[in-house]
Motif scaffolding. Structure first.
Motif, short mmCIF file in Angstrom:
data_model
loop_
_atom_site.label_atom_id
_atom_site.label_comp_id
_atom_site.label_asym_id
_atom_site.label_seq_id
_atom_site.Cartn_x
_atom_site.Cartn_y
_atom_site.Cartn_z
N SER A 200 0.84 -1.20 0.00
CA SER A 200 0.00 0.00 0.00
C SER A 200 0.88 1.25 0.00
O SER A 200 0.74 2.12 0.85
N HIS A 201 1.78 1.32 -0.95
CA HIS A 201 2.62 2.51 -1.07
C HIS A 201 2.44 3.13 -2.45
O HIS A 201 1.98 2.47 -3.36
N ARG A 202 2.84 4.40 -2.55
CA ARG A 202 2.61 5.12 -3.81
C ARG A 202 3.73 4.81 -4.81
O ARG A 202 4.31 5.70 -5.41
N PRO A 226 -2.67 2.52 -3.57
CA PRO A 226 -3.47 3.63 -3.02
C PRO A 226 -4.10 4.50 -4.12
O PRO A 226 -5.21 5.02 -3.92
N ASP A 229 -7.08 2.61 -5.40
CA ASP A 229 -8.17 2.77 -4.42
C ASP A 229 -8.88 4.11 -4.64
O ASP A 229 -10.11 4.20 -4.59
N GLN A 230 -8.09 5.16 -4.85
CA GLN A 230 -8.66 6.50 -5.03
C GLN A 230 -9.51 6.55 -6.30
O GLN A 230 -10.61 7.10 -6.29
N ARG A 233 -12.78 4.80 -5.58
CA ARG A 233 -13.69 5.61 -4.76
C ARG A 233 -14.32 6.73 -5.59
O ARG A 233 -15.51 7.00 -5.47
N THR B 300 -2.81 12.67 0.17
CA THR B 300 -4.14 13.26 0.30
C THR B 300 -4.40 13.73 1.73
O THR B 300 -5.53 14.06 2.07
N ASP B 437 2.61 8.88 0.59
CA ASP B 437 1.95 7.72 1.21
C ASP B 437 0.91 8.09 2.25
O ASP B 437 0.28 7.19 2.83
N THR B 439 -2.24 8.51 2.74
CA THR B 439 -3.48 8.25 2.02
C THR B 439 -4.43 7.45 2.91
O THR B 439 -4.03 6.89 3.93
N LEU B 440 -5.69 7.37 2.49
CA LEU B 440 -6.75 6.82 3.33
C LEU B 440 -6.48 5.41 3.84
O LEU B 440 -6.85 5.06 4.97
N ASP B 441 -5.83 4.60 3.00
CA ASP B 441 -5.60 3.20 3.38
C ASP B 441 -4.73 3.09 4.63
O ASP B 441 -4.66 2.02 5.24
N LYS B 442 -4.07 4.17 5.03
CA LYS B 442 -3.21 4.13 6.22
C LYS B 442 -4.00 4.35 7.51
O LYS B 442 -3.45 4.22 8.61
#
Lengths: 471, 471
Positions: A200-202, A226, A229-230, A233, B300, B437, B439-442
């Protein structure tokens, strides 16, 4: 001498007796190759560290890969390997350009982290804009009518999860391997996939995609998880929005801007680096062990696959240091694996008609080996038990399925060469695979050392196996 | 009514009795604010998700931050808060441009992941090249003579480690806060620091750096930790290289190319968004609770600080829903915190002379609250014990040090307003802080909910505290 369990040890003792005149007869036996490997030297680590630091990324067909080959030849020669050489071949070269993606409506523009996939076409420097056509899976895209895709930017989602044996890669990887081809045939202007990755990293996961002959390539990229995911959404919200102009309940489309400017540079040189530990019996078929020297361009290729080269080379060095084996051990540091296994194919073209006793490859990171799989002739049944016994103390169990072999020895295995897989723990492999995050800090020295010990144990047995076992 | 433990409950029962004529006298009591918070609604989550999805990055002074204010006003109004308004202020705006860094010698060029620091000067689009001057710590740079720095690109290394209370930030953060200023005064052409962060991903940590009046800003950037590791390894190797031209044992310098093109856009509007839960006693001083609405530009801003706004707003909503409190609760969603706490200063200029009972802020991610710290007048000793008892069931212990308060209420606290800190677990906060990083998933929904429950428990007590306790 069917099993020769003590060949290496006997050879070592003989050497020791010759060089220690006057020593007591109760001398301890000299170290075996495994003893040497267990001393925890840093051969594998230093190859991994030096290659990733001094050369860094090694994209196939580039000057960096050529520099890596020169580095590899010098390093293997300095370690005492024989017949160290480069075997050149030609291959088509694709290189990354600019890469930018943004969601541009119905919400404020937001940048996404994207990486072009190998063989992606270019959008041109001005980029393209388009409506997103969402597909939850690769199979949904395959099933979709062209009307859902034509003129749009296809997004392929999926649910890849980590697995110790890496088994998600084949299933979910189709979104990358051939998703762009499917989308192109249905008239998409571009394709964007959720990275084939479990983190879950960019940091998006690149990798090759392939277009069939006759299909015009389209731009193709992967979003980091991520960012995917965005996108999802925003896509869900866009579906719910009512168009205020018409006051109808028709969804507003989610739109993306995409700039990818990779280039095809045409045919360039790449090459394999080959080195050997000469066996005592020139008539015996060699054991071939492989890794690949090239890497993707955004990380330094530490787990993919500098560590693999470190592991096989350290193991071969330990077997060499413990005394001469019967069979020659041949190391193949393959070039241009990532972009189409060109090195493996070139090796097969040049050497496929030579006899090979058995083929192995280390190309799944640097985490511990947990299972050994075999694809051996019936004559090697006892050999496989001997190997399983030798690796059991290091936490390695015997698998129930045939070995598949690695990519660079794939052509050999397809042609009938026996194979053994030392399966590495892949639980976190797809967190890092093909990303900028594939860097030295991800290599665990303790697990790297376990790899070397297990490889050494297996290699010492194989290099002294009989012709009756492995013809 | 010194302690008023049952004020909220009594008010709720009174309401219930008025509206349920004929109900049995043995009715269960109506839910308290904490009961409501414990039902696990998704107020905090939905604020965090919606803000980070529909607006995304919210750099201070930009159109995105203005859109976030409009979004915030609409959301807070729709939730039933009173006096929802935007209070504008002006501030200087700095925005990111291109950013590229490469190590260019003595080895093959390798790209590094870099982020410009806020207030960095530009290198110009062509960039600069220079020799690296390595400093293991900020203090070594401070101690160095100018001759070691002049004309070079300074690199500041350090050893920040994760800590639950985030205590490494102050010490190691100096490399970012003022390292560029120190280097500029000694004549450096640029400064590059190891990210103030505890992760190992290729995502650099940005953040503001500050130059003293009279010091001309220089380009300043942060490398991700793996890139800083790579620089250090190359620097160590460069030190060991013998110059082949002179055959002397003088080190070859490590060289870097740097392109950073941020721009100062001059003075622009930002603003605070303020909302209230009106108290029953207009003469009582309000409780002020803060978060910040702006974020850095590359993530974000989910943990920094959308989640903080979600937490304080959910808690205020639960207290409001349980029945009217005595004191007004004022929510401050501050603007422009990241780039210089302009929102907090503007609030203080506009409202600093008004009385505030107590100030609190949520701005340290979304992981669980583990400690409560107080900075209260002696009159509030029993109040603090009441609070400590109320939060203990949720795993929160009482700290031994005075509360410091958050940035946006810092001016109020410096002026004497009492403060309470609900300390969040910061163990992984600096893995994500100021990176793409964030972001919402964190955000962990379970820990986010614990934050809301603890904030609700504390807020319900504070909002009903007496004037004797908090004047």
């Amino acid at each position: 001498m069917k099993t020769m369990p003590s060949f290496t040890r006997l050879a070592g003792i003989a050497t020791l007796l010759l060089t220690t005149a006057g020593a007591s007869a109760s001398l301890p036996p000299p170290p075996t190759a495994v003893d040497l490997a267990q001393r925890g030297d840093d051969i594998a680590w230093s190859i991994t560290e030096d290659l990733t630091t001094e050369i860094g990324p090694r994209m196939a067909g580039t000057e960096a890969e050529a520099a890596a080959r020169r580095w590899a030849v010098a390093r293997l020669q300095s370690m005492g390997f024989a017949n160290v050489r480069e075997e050149q071949f030609d291959m088509p070269v694709w290189v990354r350009g600019a890469e930018e993606a943004s969601l541009i409506g119905p919400f404020l523009p937001q940048k996404l982290a994207i990486a072009a996939l190998g063989n992606s076409a270019s959008t041109g420097p001005k980029g393209i804009e388009g409506e997103i056509a969402y597909f939850a899976t690769y199979d949904e895209l395959v099933a979709a009518p062209s009307g859902q895709v034509k003129g749009k930017i296809v997004f392929i989602d999926h649910q890849m999860k980590a697995a110790q044996d890496g088994s998600g890669y084949g299933q979910y990887g189709r979104a990358r391997f051939t998703g762009a081809n499917v989308a192109a045939k249905k008239g998409a202007v571009a394709v964007v996939i959720r990275s084939i990755g479990t983190d879950s990293h960019r940091v998006p996961h690149t990798g090759g995609t392939n277009f069939e002959a006759g299909v015009t390539p389209i731009p193709a990229g992967a979003l980091s998880n991520p960012d995917a995911d965005q996108l999802v959404r925003q896509w869900q919200r866009a579906q719910r929005l009512t168009n205020p102009a018409t006051a109808k309940d028709d969804a507003e489309p989610l739109r993306m801007k995409l700039v990818l400017t990779p280039r095809n540079l045409g045919t360039k040189h790449s090459g394999n680096v080959i080195a050997e530990v000469a066996g005592s019996d020139p008539a015996a078929s060699p054991v071939i062990i492989a890794c690949h020297l090239d890497s993707w361009d955004q990380g330094t290729g530490a787990i993919d696959d500098a560590a693999g080269c470190g592991i096989i080379t350290a193991a071969a060095k330990h077997v060499m240091a413990a005394g001469q084996s019967r069979r020659t051990i041949r190391l193949l540091w393959a070039g241009a694996e990532e972009v189409g296994v060109f090195g493996g194919k070139a090796y097969f073209e040049a050497h496929g008609k030579e006899k090979h006793a058995v083929a192995m490859e280390s190309d799944f990171g640097a985490d511990r080996i947990w299972r050994v799989d075999f694809k051996l002739p019936d004559s090697a049944k006892e050999l496989s038990h001997r190997i399983a016994l030798a690796v059991a103390p290091f936490g390695v169990t015997m698998g129930q399925h045939p070995a598949g072999g690695g990519a660079d020895v794939g052509a050999l295995i397809a042609a009938g060469v026996p194979a053994i897989d030392l399966q590495q723990d892949g639980t976190r492999y797809f967190d890092l695979h093909h990303t900028p995050d594939d860097t030295l800090d991800k290599v665990d020295p303790a697990q790297l050392r376990q790899n070397v010990v297990v490889w050494t144990a297996v290699l010492a047995i194989l290099a002294n196996s009989s012709d009756a076992e492995l013809p």
